[in-house]
Design an enzyme around this catalytic site. Structure first.
Site, mmCIF file in Angstrom:
data_model
loop_
_atom_site.group_PDB
_atom_site.id
_atom_site.type_symbol
_atom_site.label_atom_id
_atom_site.label_comp_id
_atom_site.label_asym_id
_atom_site.label_seq_id
_atom_site.Cartn_x
_atom_site.Cartn_y
_atom_site.Cartn_z
ATOM 1 N N ASP A 1 -14.500 19.274 -2.113
ATOM 2 C CA ASP A 1 -15.380 20.405 -1.794
ATOM 3 C C ASP A 1 -14.555 21.666 -1.508
ATOM 4 O O ASP A 1 -14.936 22.774 -1.880
ATOM 5 C CB ASP A 1 -16.265 20.060 -0.587
ATOM 6 C CG ASP A 1 -17.079 18.801 -0.833
ATOM 7 O OD1 ASP A 1 -17.514 18.607 -1.977
ATOM 8 O OD2 ASP A 1 -17.257 18.011 0.113
ATOM 9 N N HIS B 1 -20.243 15.401 3.090
ATOM 10 C CA HIS B 1 -19.884 15.467 1.669
ATOM 11 C C HIS B 1 -21.065 15.012 0.819
ATOM 12 O O HIS B 1 -21.044 13.950 0.200
ATOM 13 C CB HIS B 1 -18.649 14.600 1.386
ATOM 14 C CG HIS B 1 -18.359 14.477 -0.072
ATOM 15 N ND1 HIS B 1 -17.927 15.551 -0.829
ATOM 16 C CD2 HIS B 1 -18.458 13.439 -0.929
ATOM 17 C CE1 HIS B 1 -17.790 15.160 -2.086
ATOM 18 N NE2 HIS B 1 -18.107 13.880 -2.175
HETATM 19 P P1 NAI Z 1 -15.417 3.810 -11.195
HETATM 20 O O1 NAI Z 1 -16.563 2.891 -11.387
HETATM 21 O O2 NAI Z 1 -14.783 4.405 -12.397
HETATM 22 O O3 NAI Z 1 -14.267 3.064 -10.364
HETATM 23 C C1 NAI Z 1 -14.527 2.317 -9.224
HETATM 24 C C2 NAI Z 1 -13.568 1.149 -9.205
HETATM 25 O O4 NAI Z 1 -13.818 0.398 -8.022
HETATM 26 C C3 NAI Z 1 -13.740 0.203 -10.393
HETATM 27 O O5 NAI Z 1 -12.500 0.025 -11.059
HETATM 28 C C4 NAI Z 1 -14.235 -1.081 -9.773
HETATM 29 O O6 NAI Z 1 -13.780 -2.253 -10.421
HETATM 30 C C5 NAI Z 1 -13.618 -0.955 -8.364
HETATM 31 N N1 NAI Z 1 -14.224 -1.848 -7.379
HETATM 32 C C6 NAI Z 1 -15.529 -2.200 -7.242
HETATM 33 N N2 NAI Z 1 -15.657 -3.055 -6.210
HETATM 34 C C7 NAI Z 1 -14.442 -3.217 -5.682
HETATM 35 C C8 NAI Z 1 -13.923 -3.990 -4.601
HETATM 36 N N3 NAI Z 1 -14.717 -4.759 -3.839
HETATM 37 N N4 NAI Z 1 -12.602 -3.930 -4.342
HETATM 38 C C9 NAI Z 1 -11.791 -3.149 -5.078
HETATM 39 N N5 NAI Z 1 -12.202 -2.407 -6.120
HETATM 40 C C10 NAI Z 1 -13.514 -2.445 -6.404
HETATM 41 O O7 NAI Z 1 -15.865 4.947 -10.167
HETATM 42 P P2 NAI Z 1 -15.139 6.343 -9.859
HETATM 43 O O8 NAI Z 1 -15.672 7.390 -10.744
HETATM 44 O O9 NAI Z 1 -13.681 6.115 -9.782
HETATM 45 O O10 NAI Z 1 -15.735 6.642 -8.386
HETATM 46 C C11 NAI Z 1 -15.381 5.816 -7.290
HETATM 47 C C12 NAI Z 1 -16.119 6.269 -6.027
HETATM 48 O O11 NAI Z 1 -15.674 7.567 -5.629
HETATM 49 C C13 NAI Z 1 -17.635 6.377 -6.210
HETATM 50 O O12 NAI Z 1 -18.259 5.880 -5.056
HETATM 51 C C14 NAI Z 1 -17.852 7.870 -6.313
HETATM 52 O O13 NAI Z 1 -19.138 8.257 -5.945
HETATM 53 C C15 NAI Z 1 -16.810 8.367 -5.337
HETATM 54 N N6 NAI Z 1 -16.469 9.787 -5.464
HETATM 55 C C16 NAI Z 1 -16.123 10.443 -4.311
HETATM 56 C C17 NAI Z 1 -15.808 11.767 -4.328
HETATM 57 C C18 NAI Z 1 -15.431 12.468 -3.050
HETATM 58 O O14 NAI Z 1 -15.329 13.698 -3.057
HETATM 59 N N7 NAI Z 1 -15.199 11.776 -1.950
HETATM 60 C C19 NAI Z 1 -15.833 12.541 -5.584
HETATM 61 C C20 NAI Z 1 -16.132 11.750 -6.742
HETATM 62 C C21 NAI Z 1 -16.473 10.426 -6.664
#
Ligand code: NAI
Length: 334
Positions: free
Chosen positions: A156, A184
């Site tokens: 942000d 957020h």
């Molecule tokens: P993605 O689906 O590409 O990657 C998530 C990964 O987590 C996958 O590789 C999956 O296998 C893994 N995973 C699922 N369960 C798991 C577990 N129990 N232990 C270990 N790994 C596990 O998703 P992406 O795009 O990388 O987003 C990840 C998270 O980050 C989402 O919740 C998203 O909303 C959040 N996010 C947060 C932001 C922020 O500003 N804080 C900004 C953008 C996304």
């Protein structure tokens, strides 16, 4: 020796974040954990000739514990995003709660057991609820230290800096900082354009509302542009790295490092009065980082404008519910 862990390392955020951490000279050991693909991601990154030694773990054979054992810093981008393949277009961050709450809870339980002194950086959404879950799990295990638990809201701030620089005709980069406080998610994100540093940049009235909206809902721009194939991953990896690098530098003794983060205010020096003023125990404000982690929460609420007061009212109304939802889940998971 610094051991860093990325939990969710094979994902859209996890992979570029792993690359950045592999390149970081402050990291000696980089441990990648995910439910899929970590051996491949680790093998790929291991060919890069930077110093960090890299390992990849899957859940089998207690891989989570092995990955996190004695870690100094654990970064968690694990969980489903608001897009393909695991999430669905149109989902809000709150929709992610049902799945991500359990994922974060499980990972924090492992961290509490094998790395109770680690700094924990939560990226998984909804941050407004997953950080309270993490805090409650750590409290229940008797290892909670509010100075070491951070909800990563840096994206942000990065967006606000970029968009303000565009409007003000300034170069992007380290030239200006914009405090973004609150939570957020949508209206809980409160950019304080009255406190842009260096001073002298004023957002014109006719651009104010659109700029606030762009910072609050910048993630939607990316979701839309990726057309169902992803949400913010590359910019988030940068933002997560920026926060982690600042923290590691501060832990090593570098002074003057400040970044907003979503923390448990009553447990951070200077935070109690901000929590009382906002009615929110978890809240993002600029945090001075140091050897203990969150050394001081900066009270930026003293001289905010009338417009910002209104944004803050909308923020705290929603944020309180998000926090309660996280705390309730931690105590009574379904
Ligand atoms: P993605 O689906 O590409 O990657 C998530 C990964 O987590 C996958 O590789 C999956 O296998 C893994 N995973 C699922 N369960 C798991 C577990 N129990 N232990 C270990 N790994 C596990 O998703 P992406 O795009 O990388 O987003 C990840 C998270 O980050 C989402 O919740 C998203 O909303 C959040 N996010 C947060 C932001 C922020 O500003 N804080 C900004 C953008 C996304």
């Amino acid at each position: 020796m610094v051991k860093a862990v990325i939990a969710g390392a094979s994902g859209g955020i996890g992979q570029p974040l792993s690359l950045l951490m592999k390149l970081c000279p402050l990291v000696d050991e980089l441990s990648l954990y995910d439910v899929v693909n970590t051996p491949g991601v680790a093998a790929d990154l291991s060919h890069i000739s930077s110093t960090a030694k890299i390992t990849g773990y899957l859940p089998k054979d207690d891989g989570g514990k092995a990955a996190m054992k004695d870690a100094d810093i654990i970064i968690i981008p694990a969980g489903i995003p608001r897009c393909y393949p695991t999430g669905k277009p149109g989902m809000t961050r709150d929709d992610l709660f049902k799945i991500n709450a359990g994922i974060v809870k499980g990972l924090i339980e492992i961290a509490a057991e094998v790395a109770p002194k680690a700094f924990i950086l939560v990226i998984s959404n909804p941050v407004n609820s997953t950080v309270p879950i993490a805090a409650e799990v750590l409290k229940a295990k008797g290892v909670f230290n509010a100075q070491k638990l951070f909800g990563v809201t840096t994206l942000d701030i990065v967006r606000a800096e970029t968009f303000v620089a565009e409007i003000a005709g300034k170069k992007t980069g380290s030239e200006l900082t914009v405090p973004v406080i609150g939570g957020h998610s949508g209206e809980t994100i409160v950019p304080l354009f009255s406190q842009i540093a260096p001073s002298g940049i004023t957002i014109p009235d006719d651009k104010y509302d659109a700029l606030v909206n762009r910072v609050q809902f910048g993630g939607d721009e990316v979701v839309k542009a990726k057309d169902g194939a992803g949400s913010a991953t590359l910019s988030m990896a940068y933002a997560g790295y920026r926060f982690a690098e600042k923290l590691l530098k501060a832990v090593k003794g570098e002074k003057g490092l400040v970044e907003p983060s979503f923390v448990y205010l009553p447990g951070v020096p200077g935070g109690k009065e901000i929590a009382e003023k906002t009615g929110c125990d978890f809240f993002s404000v600029p945090i001075e980082l140091g050897p203990n982690g969150a050394e001081k929460a900066t009270n930026v609420l003293g001289n905010i404008t009338e417009k910002e007061k209104k944004l803050l009212e909308a923020c705290t109304a929603g944020l309180k519910d998000n926090i309660t939802k996280g705390v309730t889940f931690a105590h009574n998971p379904p």
